[in-house]
Design a protein around this motif. Structure first.
Motif, PDB file in Angstrom:
ATOM      1  N   PHE A  98       0.875  -1.065  -0.054  1.00 24.90           N
ATOM      2  CA  PHE A  98      -0.149   0.143  -0.060  1.00 24.90           C
ATOM      3  C   PHE A  98       1.035   0.828   0.089  1.00 24.90           C
ATOM      4  O   PHE A  98       1.550   1.504   0.954  1.00 24.90           O
ATOM      5  N   GLU A  99       0.936   1.949  -1.204  1.00 22.05           N
ATOM      6  CA  GLU A  99       1.679   3.059  -1.298  1.00 22.05           C
ATOM      7  C   GLU A  99       1.110   4.532  -1.293  1.00 22.05           C
ATOM      8  O   GLU A  99       0.058   4.577  -2.133  1.00 22.05           O
ATOM      9  N   ALA A 100       1.357   5.643  -0.784  1.00 23.18           N
ATOM     10  CA  ALA A 100       0.892   6.985  -0.988  1.00 23.18           C
ATOM     11  C   ALA A 100       1.974   7.956  -0.954  1.00 23.18           C
ATOM     12  O   ALA A 100       2.984   7.582  -0.296  1.00 23.18           O
ATOM     13  N   ALA A 101       1.459   8.896  -1.723  1.00 20.50           N
ATOM     14  CA  ALA A 101       2.551   9.910  -1.898  1.00 20.50           C
ATOM     15  C   ALA A 101       2.290  10.896  -0.846  1.00 20.50           C
ATOM     16  O   ALA A 101       3.177  11.485  -0.092  1.00 20.50           O
ATOM     17  N   SER A 102       1.050  11.086  -0.034  1.00 21.27           N
ATOM     18  CA  SER A 102       0.590  11.575   1.158  1.00 21.27           C
ATOM     19  C   SER A 102      -0.609  11.558   1.554  1.00 21.27           C
ATOM     20  O   SER A 102      -1.460  10.851   0.919  1.00 21.27           O
ATOM     21  N   PHE A 103      -0.831  11.681   2.809  1.00 25.62           N
ATOM     22  CA  PHE A 103      -2.214  11.304   3.547  1.00 25.62           C
ATOM     23  C   PHE A 103      -2.190  12.625   4.662  1.00 25.62           C
ATOM     24  O   PHE A 103      -1.483  13.049   5.081  1.00 25.62           O
ATOM     25  N   ALA A 104      -3.522  13.183   4.567  1.00 22.97           N
ATOM     26  CA  ALA A 104      -4.123  14.151   5.434  1.00 22.97           C
ATOM     27  C   ALA A 104      -5.496  13.694   5.888  1.00 22.97           C
ATOM     28  O   ALA A 104      -6.102  13.037   5.231  1.00 22.97           O
ATOM     29  N   GLU A 105      -5.349  14.195   7.320  1.00 23.34           N
ATOM     30  CA  GLU A 105      -6.592  13.917   7.981  1.00 23.34           C
ATOM     31  C   GLU A 105      -7.159  15.402   8.270  1.00 23.34           C
ATOM     32  O   GLU A 105      -6.705  16.358   8.783  1.00 23.34           O
ATOM     33  N   GLY A 106      -8.633  15.654   7.934  1.00 26.87           N
ATOM     34  CA  GLY A 106      -9.220  16.686   8.242  1.00 26.87           C
ATOM     35  C   GLY A 106     -10.160  16.616   9.367  1.00 26.87           C
ATOM     36  O   GLY A 106     -10.060  15.789  10.237  1.00 26.87           O
ATOM     37  N   GLU A 107     -11.225  17.538   9.351  1.00 29.65           N
ATOM     38  CA  GLU A 107     -12.031  17.669  10.450  1.00 29.65           C
ATOM     39  C   GLU A 107     -13.117  16.688  10.343  1.00 29.65           C
ATOM     40  O   GLU A 107     -13.634  16.183   9.270  1.00 29.65           O
ATOM     41  N   LYS A 108     -13.873  16.294  11.416  1.00 26.60           N
ATOM     42  CA  LYS A 108     -15.014  15.462  11.376  1.00 26.60           C
ATOM     43  C   LYS A 108     -14.949  14.066  10.561  1.00 26.60           C
ATOM     44  O   LYS A 108     -15.633  13.655   9.843  1.00 26.60           O
ATOM     45  N   GLY A 109     -13.549  13.775  10.939  1.00 26.88           N
ATOM     46  CA  GLY A 109     -13.340  12.224  10.148  1.00 26.88           C
ATOM     47  C   GLY A 109     -12.829  12.235   8.593  1.00 26.88           C
ATOM     48  O   GLY A 109     -12.771  11.127   8.013  1.00 26.88           O
ATOM     49  N   ALA A 110     -12.761  13.364   8.180  1.00 21.47           N
ATOM     50  CA  ALA A 110     -12.378  13.461   6.498  1.00 21.47           C
ATOM     51  C   ALA A 110     -11.045  12.866   6.533  1.00 21.47           C
ATOM     52  O   ALA A 110     -10.108  13.224   7.487  1.00 21.47           O
ATOM     53  N   ALA A 111     -10.577  12.600   5.416  1.00 22.87           N
ATOM     54  CA  ALA A 111      -9.302  12.126   5.176  1.00 22.87           C
ATOM     55  C   ALA A 111      -8.810  12.113   3.678  1.00 22.87           C
ATOM     56  O   ALA A 111      -9.820  11.936   2.861  1.00 22.87           O
ATOM     57  N   ALA A 112      -7.580  12.441   3.222  1.00 26.31           N
ATOM     58  CA  ALA A 112      -7.191  12.168   1.954  1.00 26.31           C
ATOM     59  C   ALA A 112      -5.999  11.478   1.579  1.00 26.31           C
ATOM     60  O   ALA A 112      -4.955  11.637   2.569  1.00 26.31           O
TER      61      ALA A 112
END
Length: 190
Positions: A98-112
């Motif tokens: 499982f490979e990703a260039a970036s991970f970000a977590e936002g408010e209220k359970g959001a993620a990217a």
């Protein structure tokens, strides 16, 4: 296509992508990495991003186990080897990498996640439905979870070699799926 499995494939694909967040294999062979003192901050940032991703998944009540965490593409990229998720519904998701260039977590359970690649994904549900995917690549994936209505938005999705097996023995094979953009509203429709 067998009717039952054909009807279940879109929902299974959405659940697969949402729960597993994809699992890639590197596009081409790379030369072996060498250790350089200057590389440590990038490696640390990648490992920290991977650990935040794992903590995010666990916070959403999904069991996680994995092998090695390696630095990936870009300054905050990471690669997780032998990643396994067990969801609330007891479905198991296993990926060789499982490979990703970036991970970000936002408010209220959001993620990217960006630059996501998942390799050799196997999904097994308690009802004996099984899905195998050789490779999933996603340019960007955004997940939001308002109460009762999870939403998933994908950009630049490429899925290769899918085999779905229904408990009844029916099999669906798909060579490739390429989408510029896809949105899944809740798990009932797309």
């Amino acid at each position: 296509r067998p009717a039952a499995l054909a009807r279940a494939l879109p929902a299974a694909a959405g659940v697969l992508l949402a729960a597993a967040f994809a699992l890639p294999e590197r596009a081409g062979a790379e030369p072996p990495r060498t250790e350089h003192p200057r590389a440590e901050p990038a490696q640390a940032a990648g490992k920290e991003a991977a650990e935040r991703f794992i903590a995010y998944v666990r916070k959403n009540k999904v069991e996680v186990s994995h092998g090695a965490i390696e630095p990936g593409p870009g300054p905050t990229g990471f690669r997780i080897v032998d990643l396994k998720f067990v969801g609330k519904d007891k479905a198991e998701w296993r990926a060789a990498s499982f490979e990703a260039a970036s991970f970000a977590e936002g408010e209220k359970g959001a993620a990217a996640l960006t630059g996501l690649v998942i390799a050799n994904l196997d999904v097994a549900s308690p009802d004996k439905t099984a899905i195998k995917v050789a490779r999933i690549a996603v340019e960007s994936l955004a997940w939001t979870a308002p109460p009762g209505e999870p939403r998933l938005a994908l950009r630049g999705l490429a899925v290769r070699d899918i085999v779905g097996n229904a408990p009844t023995g029916e099999v669906v094979r798909v060579a490739s799926i390429d989408l510029t953009e896809a949105r899944f509203e809740g798990m009932g429709g797309a």
